[in-house]
Design a protein around this motif. Structure first.
Motif, PDB file in Angstrom:
ATOM      1  N   TYR A 283       0.835  -1.199   0.000  1.00 54.33           N
ATOM      2  CA  TYR A 283       0.000   0.000   0.000  1.00 54.33           C
ATOM      3  C   TYR A 283       0.873   1.252   0.000  1.00 54.33           C
ATOM      4  CZ  TYR A 283      -3.169   3.610   1.695  1.00 54.33           C
ATOM      5  OH  TYR A 283      -3.877   4.788   1.841  1.00 54.33           O
TER       6      TYR A 283
ATOM      7  N   GLY B  64       2.294   1.957  -3.220  1.00 54.60           N
ATOM      8  CA  GLY B  64       1.325   2.333  -4.235  1.00 54.60           C
ATOM      9  C   GLY B  64       0.904   1.211  -5.157  1.00 54.60           C
TER      10      GLY B  64
ATOM     11  N   ASP C  83      -4.465  -0.538  -3.364  1.00 50.51           N
ATOM     12  CA  ASP C  83      -5.198   0.618  -2.855  1.00 50.51           C
ATOM     13  C   ASP C  83      -5.694   0.367  -1.437  1.00 50.51           C
ATOM     14  OD1 ASP C  83      -7.379  -1.082  -3.145  1.00 50.51           O
ATOM     15  OD2 ASP C  83      -8.234  -0.009  -4.863  1.00 50.51           O
TER      16      ASP C  83
END
Length: 373
Positions: A30, A33, A36
């Motif tokens: 997360y 990136g 989500d």
């Protein structure tokens, strides 16, 4: 329907658990990136559901989310208030042999406790309550939040929002009461304040490093009492608020030493909690004599089983120490737990998940023998 009794329980825990590898990987993904927030939450949800099943299997009467949605035991809660934000720490906290990551919390506006994310976190745990378990919500004590926010005033001034620290303290009280009211409406009946402020006052080396005189120490004890009791005052009778008094717990290291004597009269005599989860797992913790300051019918959860190392304690030694404590506080007002959580931060302590559950099994077996659970 939740369990008819409420905390503390004869076999208890402080509340945080080692993060599973899948959860650690999801959080790293997360932050990189590659997944989500929804994907991270799905992993968190599954890990927490598995954890709750394991807590029930262990025979515990308390269920928690293990603090699996947090990085830190305290900052994540503070960041949940409007008017507080995640900032880089001007100085990392120096534990014994290690320093913490450079995270902190700072005032960036007027504080507000409505719609705190921990309320939704609690609702997820609440659905798994049954006739044998009570869901617990842990959070840093109001004194801890005041200590952090005022301590960051030089690096992150808040004069445009608060003319005095007393005004800030009043809004901390208000924000806590707002959040606790929403937790109560969601069905929460067991709140635990986690607190490292008192033990800093027990360690002469920490006091010297922070530049606290005897007069400062007396003032800070009263400040702790005022803000904690203001949050507790007038809460519903069926809401149990307990506190864990901690000497620091980061990657199996510690922050402060010293027995409870310097703060016992105020902490045990005047703080209006129902019970204290206290660390008594090593020589740094002092003896049981300060427990004589307990007022009313307050209870004590003896943290005699360390969460910092994997070696299992000798049951005979633990039972002897319970017997020793019972010379100061009646046995019926004593309980047993691990000395702290297993993962006050996402790094966790230096033991395996199997060793963690072996510690909890030891707590349960000794409690069953001593109190006939």
């Amino acid at each position: 329907m939740a369990y008819a009794s409420n905390a503390p329980f004869h076999a208890d825990v402080v509340g945080s658990y080692l993060r599973p590898e899948a959860l650690k990987q999801a959080r790293a993904d997360y932050e990189a990136g590659t997944i989500d927030a929804a994907a991270l939450k799905a992993v968190e949800d599954k890990a927490i559901e598995n954890l709750i099943a394991r807590q029930k299997q262990a025979g515990l009467h308390v269920i928690t989310d293990g603090e699996f949605r947090r990085r830190w035991w305290h900052f994540d809660f503070m960041w949940g208030f409007a008017g507080v934000e995640h900032k880089a720490a001007a100085h990392r906290v120096a534990f014994h042999d290690e320093v913490t990551p450079a995270d902190t919390a700072a005032v960036t506006g007027r504080l507000d406790g409505h719609n705190h994310p921990f309320v939704e976190h609690f609702k997820f745990v609440k659905q798994f309550e049954d006739e044998n378990t009570v869901a617990r919500q842990t959070m840093p004590s109001p004194a801890q939040t005041l200590f952090v926010l005022t301590g960051n005033k030089t690096a992150y001034p808040y004069d445009e929002f608060y003319a005095t620290d007393e005004e800030l303290a009043a809004d901390i009280v208000k924000a806590y009461r707002q959040t606790i009211a929403e937790l109560y409406a969601a069905g929460c009946r067991n709140v635990q304040f986690d607190d490292c402020t008192w033990t800093r006052l027990c360690d002469p080396a920490v006091r010297e490093r922070l530049g606290w005189s005897d007069e400062d120490a007396e003032r800070l004890q009263q400040q702790n009492l005022d803000i904690i009791n203001a949050v507790i005052d007038g809460q519903p009778d069926d809401l149990v608020i307990n506190t864990h008094v901690c000497r620091g717990n980061f990657h199996s290291t510690w922050l402060s030493s010293g027995g409870y004597a310097p703060v016992a009269a105020n902490l045990f005599g005047k703080e209006n909690v129902n019970a204290y989860y206290l660390e008594f797992d090593d020589d740094r913790s002092g003896d049981f004599a300060p427990l004589a300051e307990l007022s009313g019918d307050k209870k004590v959860v003896l943290g005699l089983i360390t969460s910092k190392t994997p070696e299992l304690e000798d049951p005979a030694v633990i039972k002897a120490r319970i017997e020793e404590a019972a010379q100061v506080v009646p046995l019926e007002r004593l309980c047993l737990s691990t000395q702290c959580g297993f993962a006050s931060t996402e790094e966790g302590n230096k033991l395996t998940e199997d060793q963690q559950w072996a510690k909890i099994a030891l707590v349960k077996s000794i409690a069953d023998e001593v109190w006939g659970n």
